[in-house]
Design a protein around this motif. Structure first.
Motif, PDB file in Angstrom:
ATOM      1  N   ASN A 175     -26.188  -2.115   7.046  1.00 24.25           N
ATOM      2  CA  ASN A 175     -26.369  -3.342   6.265  1.00 24.25           C
ATOM      3  C   ASN A 175     -27.799  -3.496   5.774  1.00 24.25           C
ATOM      4  N   VAL A 176     -28.751  -3.293   6.662  1.00 23.01           N
ATOM      5  CA  VAL A 176     -30.151  -3.512   6.283  1.00 23.01           C
ATOM      6  C   VAL A 176     -30.636  -2.424   5.327  1.00 23.01           C
ATOM      7  N   SER A 194     -30.898  -7.712   9.139  1.00 23.75           N
ATOM      8  CA  SER A 194     -29.441  -7.760   9.214  1.00 23.75           C
ATOM      9  C   SER A 194     -29.056  -8.179  10.620  1.00 23.75           C
ATOM     10  N   GLN A 218     -29.399  -3.419   1.900  1.00 25.19           N
ATOM     11  CA  GLN A 218     -30.227  -4.499   1.340  1.00 25.19           C
ATOM     12  C   GLN A 218     -31.513  -3.943   0.736  1.00 25.19           C
ATOM     13  N   ALA A 274     -25.422  -2.767  11.757  1.00 28.93           N
ATOM     14  CA  ALA A 274     -26.663  -3.469  11.409  1.00 28.93           C
ATOM     15  C   ALA A 274     -27.593  -2.574  10.601  1.00 28.93           C
TER      16      ALA A 274
END
Length: 101
Positions: free
Chosen positions: A75-76, A31, A79, A72
């Protein structure tokens, strides 16, 4: 349905799940936020492997840095979690198997 066939099907599902979990652990998720000023890479075991912060962000102060890192990471993690859920759901045909996730 015959009990032997059911047992074989359960064993195959277990093996497929183990294979998929192993493959997921090898994956990498990245991310990048703020136009690339913060970048984080996570492996499929949900461990941070790399964190990169551009020098220019350090000049913006502690609060901005914390906010960008948090974005970040979130977000990661999203995912990786969604990828795992999709992979496992395809194996279990959408069944909710307790203890899987």
């Amino acid at each position: 349905m015959d009990l032997n066939a059911l047992m074989k099907q359960a064993q195959k599902m277990q093996k497929d799940l183990e294979t998929t979990e192993s493959e997921l652990k090898q994956k990498k998720y990245t991310s990048s936020v703020g136009g690339g000023v913060v970048e984080i890479t996570l492996n499929g075991g949900f461990q941070v492997e790399e964190l990169s912060i551009k020098e220019e962000l350090l000049e913006d102060g502690k609060e901005m840095l914390e906010e960008m890192i948090q974005m970040a990471i979130n977000n990661v993690l999203t995912q990786a979690t969604e990828d795992k859920e999709e992979s496992m759901a395809s194996l279990t045909s959408g069944m909710n198997v307790p203890g899987m996730f």
